[in-house]
Design an enzyme around this catalytic site. Structure first.
Site, short mmCIF file in Angstrom:
data_model
loop_
_atom_site.label_atom_id
_atom_site.label_comp_id
_atom_site.label_asym_id
_atom_site.label_seq_id
_atom_site.Cartn_x
_atom_site.Cartn_y
_atom_site.Cartn_z
N ASN A 57 0.68 -1.27 -0.09
CA ASN A 57 0.24 -0.14 0.13
C ASN A 57 0.45 1.62 0.11
O ASN A 57 0.68 2.23 0.77
CB ASN A 57 -1.14 -0.04 1.36
CG ASN A 57 -2.03 -0.88 0.95
OD1 ASN A 57 -2.38 -0.96 -0.19
ND2 ASN A 57 -2.17 -1.15 2.31
N HIS A 86 25.76 4.46 4.99
CA HIS A 86 27.34 4.87 5.09
C HIS A 86 28.47 4.38 5.86
O HIS A 86 27.67 3.86 7.39
CB HIS A 86 26.87 6.87 5.08
CG HIS A 86 26.71 7.52 4.06
ND1 HIS A 86 26.36 7.69 3.03
CD2 HIS A 86 25.01 7.76 4.58
CE1 HIS A 86 25.37 8.23 2.99
NE2 HIS A 86 25.14 8.54 3.21
N SER A 114 0.97 0.34 8.74
CA SER A 114 1.78 2.11 7.99
C SER A 114 3.25 2.69 8.45
O SER A 114 3.08 2.81 9.71
CB SER A 114 0.49 3.06 8.04
OG SER A 114 -0.64 3.15 7.44
N ALA A 132 2.02 0.15 13.35
CA ALA A 132 2.47 1.29 12.76
C ALA A 132 3.00 1.95 13.48
O ALA A 132 3.01 2.39 15.08
CB ALA A 132 1.25 1.72 12.15
#
Length: 180
Positions: A57, A86, A114, A132
C-alpha cells in the site's frame, strides 16, 4: 451528478496508479509470484524477491542489500526498507564514501502497519505483526507482535489459532483471487 463524476474519476485514478506501480514493481524486482497487489506509490530494487500474494500500500525498498519477502505479506502505507547505510568507521567524518549493505528477510504471513521502517540486517519471522510507526532494528521472532522505536516484542499471536488458519489456507486475498 458531480459526486458521481468525482467518484468515477477517483476510481480511474486509483486503478491507473495500481496498474502503473504494479507494472513498475514487476519489471524492477528480482522475482515475484502472482498475485501481486500494489495499491500505492511503491519502489523496489533489482535485489528484491517477492513471494505469492504480496500486497503493498506504498512501499519503498532502497539500498543494495537483498530483500526477500515471503508469501501473503501485507504492508500499510508509506513503509520503508533500508538495506544500505553510510560507513561511519571509514576514512572521513561523519562518514566516508563507502556503504555497508545488509539483507532483510521477511517471512510468510507478515503484516507491517503504516509507516514502518525496517533497517538492514533484520529478519522478521513468519506470522509477525509490526505496529504502525515502528522502526525495526533487530530480529522479530515467529508470530510476535512488536512496536515502538526501536520495535520491541510486546505480545505473541495465538500459535494454535495461527496454525489452524494456515493449515486451512485462510489467507487474505484481494480482487479476483479473493475466495469467500
Amino acid at each position: 451528478m458531480k459526486d458521481a463524476l468525482r467518484k468515477l474519476l477517483r476510481k480511474i485514478r486509483i486503478d491507473a496508479n495500481r496498474f502503473y506501480y504494479g507494472i513498475r514493481i514487476r519489471s524492477r524486482c528480482g522475482s515475484f509470484i502472482d498475485p501481486l497487489w500494489v495499491n500505492g506509490k511503491s519502489f523496489v530494487t533489482r535485489t528484491t524477491y517477492l513471494g505469492r500474494n504480496v500486497h503493498f500500500n506504498g512501499m519503498t525498498i532502497q539500498g543494495k542489500g537483498k530483500v526477500v519477502i515471503g508469501d501473503n505479506f501485507h504492508s500499510g502505507a508509506d513503509c520503508l526498507l533500508i538495506t544500505s547505510t553510510h560507513n561511519y568507521e571509514g576514512h572521513s567524518l561523519p562518514y566516508d564514501d563507502t556503504y555497508i549493505h545488509k539483507d532483510i528477510t521477511i517471512g510468510d504471513n507478515v503484516w507491517l502497519g503504516s509507516r514502518v521502517i525496517v533497517l538492514g540486517g533484520v529478519t522478521i519471522g513468519e506470522g509477525a505483526i509490526i505496529q504502525a510507526g515502528s522502526v525495526v532494528v533487530s530480529d522479530i521472532p515467529l508470530c510476535a507482535i512488536a512496536g515502538g522505536h526501536p520495535a520491541k516484542v510486546f505480545k505473541h499471536r495465538n500459535q494454535e489459532h495461527y496454525d489452524q488458519l494456515k493449515a486451512a489456507g485462510k489467507f487474505q486475498q484481494y480482487g479476483k483471487y479473493r475466495t469467500e
